[in-house]
Scaffold this motif. Sequence first.
Motif, PDB file in Angstrom:
ATOM      1  N   ASN A 124      15.670  42.471  33.488  1.00 54.04           N
ATOM      2  CA  ASN A 124      14.568  42.523  32.531  1.00 54.04           C
ATOM      3  C   ASN A 124      14.861  43.465  31.368  1.00 54.04           C
ATOM      4  N   LEU A 125      15.531  44.597  31.674  1.00 50.91           N
ATOM      5  CA  LEU A 125      15.884  45.533  30.606  1.00 50.91           C
ATOM      6  C   LEU A 125      16.884  44.899  29.635  1.00 50.91           C
ATOM      7  N   HIS A 126      17.798  44.114  30.185  1.00 51.55           N
ATOM      8  CA  HIS A 126      18.845  43.517  29.352  1.00 51.55           C
ATOM      9  C   HIS A 126      18.304  42.349  28.522  1.00 51.55           C
ATOM     10  N   THR A 127      17.535  41.474  29.148  1.00 48.25           N
ATOM     11  CA  THR A 127      17.068  40.264  28.455  1.00 48.25           C
ATOM     12  C   THR A 127      15.806  40.515  27.643  1.00 48.25           C
ATOM     13  N   LYS A 128      15.067  41.619  27.995  1.00 47.99           N
ATOM     14  CA  LYS A 128      13.782  41.914  27.352  1.00 47.99           C
ATOM     15  C   LYS A 128      12.771  40.786  27.545  1.00 47.99           C
ATOM     16  N   LYS A 129      12.985  40.001  28.595  1.00 50.48           N
ATOM     17  CA  LYS A 129      12.037  38.954  28.988  1.00 50.48           C
ATOM     18  C   LYS A 129      11.750  39.130  30.478  1.00 50.48           C
ATOM     19  N   GLU A 130      10.512  39.464  30.786  1.00 45.54           N
ATOM     20  CA  GLU A 130      10.182  39.825  32.171  1.00 45.54           C
ATOM     21  C   GLU A 130      10.253  38.625  33.106  1.00 45.54           C
ATOM     22  N   MET A 131      11.046  38.777  34.158  1.00 42.79           N
ATOM     23  CA  MET A 131      11.043  37.830  35.261  1.00 42.79           C
ATOM     24  C   MET A 131      10.269  38.484  36.399  1.00 42.79           C
ATOM     25  N   LEU A 132       9.359  37.747  37.005  1.00 41.51           N
ATOM     26  CA  LEU A 132       8.536  38.276  38.084  1.00 41.51           C
ATOM     27  C   LEU A 132       9.186  38.024  39.441  1.00 41.51           C
ATOM     28  N   PRO A 133       8.860  38.849  40.444  1.00 40.40           N
ATOM     29  CA  PRO A 133       9.443  38.645  41.785  1.00 40.40           C
ATOM     30  C   PRO A 133       9.228  37.239  42.326  1.00 40.40           C
ATOM     31  N   GLN A 134       8.019  36.683  42.088  1.00 44.47           N
ATOM     32  CA  GLN A 134       7.766  35.336  42.602  1.00 44.47           C
ATOM     33  C   GLN A 134       8.635  34.281  41.931  1.00 44.47           C
ATOM     34  N   GLU A 135       9.028  34.549  40.676  1.00 47.61           N
ATOM     35  CA  GLU A 135       9.933  33.636  39.990  1.00 47.61           C
ATOM     36  C   GLU A 135      11.346  33.742  40.570  1.00 47.61           C
ATOM     37  N   LEU A 136      11.746  34.967  40.907  1.00 46.21           N
ATOM     38  CA  LEU A 136      13.052  35.174  41.534  1.00 46.21           C
ATOM     39  C   LEU A 136      13.103  34.471  42.884  1.00 46.21           C
ATOM     40  N   ILE A 137      12.030  34.581  43.647  1.00 51.90           N
ATOM     41  CA  ILE A 137      11.966  33.920  44.954  1.00 51.90           C
ATOM     42  C   ILE A 137      11.996  32.402  44.785  1.00 51.90           C
ATOM     43  N   ALA A 138      11.209  31.901  43.827  1.00 47.54           N
ATOM     44  CA  ALA A 138      11.124  30.448  43.632  1.00 47.54           C
ATOM     45  C   ALA A 138      12.471  29.846  43.258  1.00 47.54           C
TER      46      ALA A 138
END
Length: 402
Positions: A124-138
Amino acid sequence: MQHTVILKHLSEITGSPLRVFTLSPDGLWKESICYAKSAAPALSPPLAEWLREDISVPSLAAVDGTRYYAIIPLESVRYLLGPVRLASALSVRRQFAVEGETQEDTVFLCDTAVFLQAVLLPWNLHTKKEMLPQELIASNCSDRSNIDVQKYYARLTYENRETGSHHNAYSQELRLLGSIERGDIKLLEQCRDEGGSGKLGTLSPNAERSYRNVSIAAVVLASRAAIRGGMNPEAAFSLCDAYIMKIEALRDIRELQGLVGGAQNNFDSLVRFLRQDSGSTRQVQRHPLVEKAKNYVYDHLHEKISLTNVARLLHTNPNYISNLFVRCEGISFTDFVLREKVALARSLLVYSQLSCREIASTLGFSSQSHFGRHFKRFSSMTPAQFQRQYAITELPETSPEA
């Protein structure tokens, strides 16, 4: 410096080595540094092969189903976090079997949420676009339950096509629920008389349990139709709960059809009563302030309710609320309050042992005559006449559970 501090921190909070790999001129990923409290285990061939794959987003993997790794790809740098054991297991799709890898009891047990956040922080720090935990799981995990559902769905639709079976028509359901929403008892009875063109859904392997579940679904749908028709949501939810408790308590499932029909009639009649002053064909309009005011009225029916107090609580002008009620409900705020009080009084007169005087006092009317005057206005008969005609007196009082 800040970059190094973050990586050390991620290693510490997960109790896991964090390896940094950089892309060499020959196109290979080579480890440049490792943040770990103790010596990191050697990189096994399956993990090394995984590291060479084309990975564009954070990726998870499990070794022998118990030890978890994550790759965080950042352009020409890749981080490999792991191994860890997770407090709540994840059904990751990428699984490796590695003989002789790190013993399980030497791998740190990490909170699953902490591990996921550690994976996402550098990304998230690198891309400056927040990925949420549920998105990572999905994107990395298999939903076993959903897969089972999809398999059952595929088999069921195939079998139904082969046998020519189908559920009752959706258009028929819409007509039935629409009749409740409009308080149209004649159309409701007509829909039931027509019968279904298909079959009821199977909602349990047990036939009796399935029938009860279908009955519950029918009552829930009726309650939501009543809410769309103007019934107070809390009142509809409570009445729905009471019917569901009775559905669960009935010993003879042959009584379920009559109970569900009675529930539909009840919701229909409540909508019809609430809409009788504004016309049964009038389309209900929704406004947030009106809905909040209606909820307040329902919650305070045992008290004296004034437009001024409600407007103050909603931080608005009394005249504005009054005009909104006329526009959205078809009646004034005062008449709405009186109508709700009379609706509750009708229920108490039929199903409780309270006298007319006690009901008048309970609902905040200034006198029994004041109560009687407004009751007759909305019900075309006095409270005493209504009670004599409709009161349930021949049955002992029981709860829905009985």
